[in-house]
Design a protein around this motif. Structure first.
Motif, PDB file in Angstrom:
ATOM      1  N   UNK A 270       0.828  -1.209   0.000  1.00 14.64           N
ATOM      2  CA  UNK A 270       0.000   0.000   0.000  1.00 14.64           C
ATOM      3  C   UNK A 270       0.864   1.261   0.000  1.00 14.64           C
ATOM      4  N   UNK A 271       1.961   1.221   0.747  1.00 11.29           N
ATOM      5  CA  UNK A 271       2.871   2.373   0.752  1.00 11.29           C
ATOM      6  C   UNK A 271       3.473   2.598  -0.635  1.00 11.29           C
ATOM      7  N   UNK A 272       3.842   1.507  -1.294  1.00 13.52           N
ATOM      8  CA  UNK A 272       4.430   1.637  -2.628  1.00 13.52           C
ATOM      9  C   UNK A 272       3.417   2.156  -3.637  1.00 13.52           C
ATOM     10  N   UNK A 273       2.212   1.658  -3.545  1.00 11.85           N
ATOM     11  CA  UNK A 273       1.168   2.088  -4.478  1.00 11.85           C
ATOM     12  C   UNK A 273       0.738   3.537  -4.247  1.00 11.85           C
ATOM     13  N   UNK A 274       0.951   4.027  -3.038  1.00 13.53           N
ATOM     14  CA  UNK A 274       0.531   5.398  -2.704  1.00 13.53           C
ATOM     15  C   UNK A 274       1.736   6.260  -2.348  1.00 13.53           C
ATOM     16  N   UNK A 275       2.882   5.931  -2.917  1.00 12.29           N
ATOM     17  CA  UNK A 275       4.123   6.594  -2.504  1.00 12.29           C
ATOM     18  C   UNK A 275       4.099   8.093  -2.753  1.00 12.29           C
ATOM     19  N   UNK A 276       3.495   8.534  -3.821  1.00 14.43           N
ATOM     20  CA  UNK A 276       3.464   9.972  -4.112  1.00 14.43           C
ATOM     21  C   UNK A 276       2.649  10.728  -3.070  1.00 14.43           C
ATOM     22  N   UNK A 277       1.463  10.201  -2.756  1.00 17.15           N
ATOM     23  CA  UNK A 277       0.614  10.859  -1.754  1.00 17.15           C
ATOM     24  C   UNK A 277       1.298  10.891  -0.386  1.00 17.15           C
ATOM     25  N   UNK A 278       1.944   9.761  -0.014  1.00 12.94           N
ATOM     26  CA  UNK A 278       2.600   9.686   1.290  1.00 12.94           C
ATOM     27  C   UNK A 278       3.796  10.634   1.351  1.00 12.94           C
ATOM     28  N   UNK A 279       4.589  10.678   0.291  1.00 14.59           N
ATOM     29  CA  UNK A 279       5.760  11.556   0.280  1.00 14.59           C
ATOM     30  C   UNK A 279       5.366  13.022   0.384  1.00 14.59           C
ATOM     31  N   UNK A 280       4.298  13.390  -0.297  1.00 15.35           N
ATOM     32  CA  UNK A 280       3.843  14.782  -0.243  1.00 15.35           C
ATOM     33  C   UNK A 280       3.314  15.122   1.144  1.00 15.35           C
ATOM     34  N   UNK A 281       2.503  14.218   1.710  1.00 12.94           N
ATOM     35  CA  UNK A 281       1.889  14.485   3.018  1.00 12.94           C
ATOM     36  C   UNK A 281       2.924  14.539   4.125  1.00 12.94           C
ATOM     37  N   UNK A 282       3.962  13.669   4.042  1.00 13.13           N
ATOM     38  CA  UNK A 282       4.927  13.566   5.134  1.00 13.13           C
ATOM     39  C   UNK A 282       6.275  14.192   4.781  1.00 13.13           C
TER      40      UNK A 282
END
Length: 506
Positions: A270-282
């Motif tokens: 899930x982290x890999x599939x949503x890596x862009x959203x997670x990187x931007x948020x955090x």
């Protein structure tokens, strides 16, 4: 209202006891002989002079400057002090931590309501007052040490992280490093677990139990595709906006995985599939980490001064000490017949795995105690540390004692993991255990104040107990506080030290 009650309760005992401490021990004590003169240099406007024996950054001194500056105009108006540096006495600097102790209690109150919204205002207030009485934290509220302010910054970081205000959380995280560098571990811990919660919000259908999935499948037979989409969106909105439903989802989600490996693999995907959203948020936390790595490279070490006395060491026994100390400080949770029976029944469910886990725990604990128990020179050189007596009179009273304590260490950690596992996911528990190890194992010196932050995190995530047990624990804390205070104020310390060790004043 709860915040005011908590702040008033802490101020009610902290202010008079601080006055008593300053009247009996007016001169800097132990580490204060470094911190107080350094803070006074800052009060004089000298920001270039630095004591090479100080290992932590100057965060506490900046807080003291801001705190003292807030009442300097009034002092100048009433002719109490003609210059700013006159106000920077030992007593005034110590009072910084009195204020920080009040802030810690209020932050704990708010965190408890955020993590456990069903606990109620009165219970949260009681818990906050109880944590403020925790003996190690309580004692250093009256001295000029970095620990109380460090705890306040970490709690503020955690609170804003849970509220998803990540820029503010990262700001407090970077500020916490200015009090103690090891707080970088807690930045990683909070950010990592909140990122997992963040991606779970992006996959709401995966966060319900198998039973709920079956029930939803049956109901979908009588609703249209459009209605199904609306229901799913409604479930997601309720999960994100309702703290209560979030706690339920967390506890239910652990049932979706057969083991820790499956849970970790699913989170990684899930982290890999949503890596862009997670990187931007955090991204704010990433900036803090990059700055910290740059500091380590520039400084050549994690500590600022006295590098030869604070060399990173494989002190694995320190990890065991924390388990026993924390379990002893939380008696109503750990050393009760119900908890002992709970662990016994848990081991009986899968005897083979339980036997192997106990055998491995005993083996690793024996290795840690036998090969990685470190007696730091500071521990042996100054009898004003209570760990001085614990080391000499308990752990080293004879050659067998340190091995006889291994079952207690093991029971304490099994109990902590068992209790946390009832309300947290396996990944959360694993990340907490690893964070404690990363904070404590490299530290060669045994200091119970290093245990305060992980201890408070434990209390935040442990199940709520009844008022009778809370009262008993509170009375125990008060008795310990009074004993420590009496020994501190009225015992004529006569500086003992182990043969062959230097007497340190630190």
């Amino acid at each position: 209202m709860g915040r005011l009650v908590v702040a008033a309760a802490v101020a009610g005992w902290a202010i008079p006891i601080a006055a008593l401490v300053n009247s009996v021990v007016p001169e800097p004590y132990m580490d204060e002989i470094f911190h107080v003169p350094q803070a006074q240099q800052y009060c004089h406007g000298d920001f270039l002079t630095w004591d090479p024996m100080i290992t932590t950054p100057p965060g506490l001194y900046y807080v003291s400057l801001a705190y003292i500056a807030s009442f300097f105009p009034v002092a100048w108006m009433f002719r109490v002090a003609d210059t700013f540096d006159v106000l920077c006495s030992t007593a005034a600097l110590r009072s910084t931590n009195v204020i920080m102790a009040m802030v810690c209690a209020v932050l704990f109150h708010d965190l408890l309501l955020c993590i456990r919204p069903g606990i109620g205002e009165r219970k949260a207030t009681t818990y906050a007052i109880l944590v403020a009485l925790y003996p190690v934290h309580w004692f250093f509220s009256f001295l000029y040490y970095t620990d109380v302010a460090s705890l306040a910054a970490v709690l503020a970081m955690y609170l804003f992280c849970l509220k998803k205000k990540f820029w503010i959380s990262a700001m407090f995280g970077s500020f916490s490093i200015l009090f103690r560098q090891t707080n970088v571990i807690w930045i990683i811990f909070f950010a990592a677990n909140e990122s997992i919660s963040y991606i779970q919000d992006l996959y709401p259908k995966d966060n319900v139990s198998h039973e709920n999935i079956e029930a939803t499948h049956q109901s979908n037979k009588v609703v249209s595709g459009r209605d199904t989409k609306t229901v799913a969106q409604g479930l997601r909105r309720r999960r994100i906006n309702s703290p209560i439903s979030k706690n339920v989802v967390v506890s239910e989600s652990s049932k979706l995985y057969n083991n820790l490996t499956d849970e970790v693999w699913d989170i990684c995907l899930k982290l890999w599939n949503s890596k862009c959203e997670v990187l931007i948020a955090f991204a704010p936390f990433a900036f803090v980490m990059v700055a910290f790595v740059a500091f380590i490279i520039w400084n050549g070490s994690i500590v600022l001064g006295a590098k030869e006395a604070h060399v990173v060491s494989p002190h694995f026994a320190q990890f065991l000490y924390f388990g026993l100390v924390s379990a002893a400080a939380l008696l109503p949770w750990h050393f009760t017949p119900s908890q002992i029976l709970d662990l016994f029944h848990l081991s009986g469910k899968n005897k083979t795995c339980s036997f192997l886990a106990i055998l491995m725990g005993l083996g690793l604990s024996f290795i840690a105690v036998h090969f990685f128990s470190i007696a730091h020179p500071y521990l042996l050189a100054d009898n004003r540390h209570y760990t001085f007596y614990i080391w000499r009179k308990v752990i080293q009273v004879n050659w067998m004692m340190k091995y006889m304590l291994i079952p207690l260490y093991l029971y304490s950690w099994f109990s902590i993991i068992n209790i946390l596992g009832k309300s947290q996911t396996r990944v959360w528990v694993l990340s907490f255990v690893l964070s404690v190890a990363l904070v404590l194992v490299p530290a060669p010196l045994i200091e119970f104040r290093y245990y305060t932050i992980p201890f408070v995190i434990l209390v935040l995530h442990f199940p709520v107990i009844d008022n009778g047990k809370l009262l008993a624990l509170g009375l125990l804390y008060v008795a310990a506080d009074l004993f420590i205070l009496v020994m501190f104020l009225f015992r004529p310390f006569h500086r003992e030290h182990e043969p062959g060790t230097q007497r340190f004043m630190w």
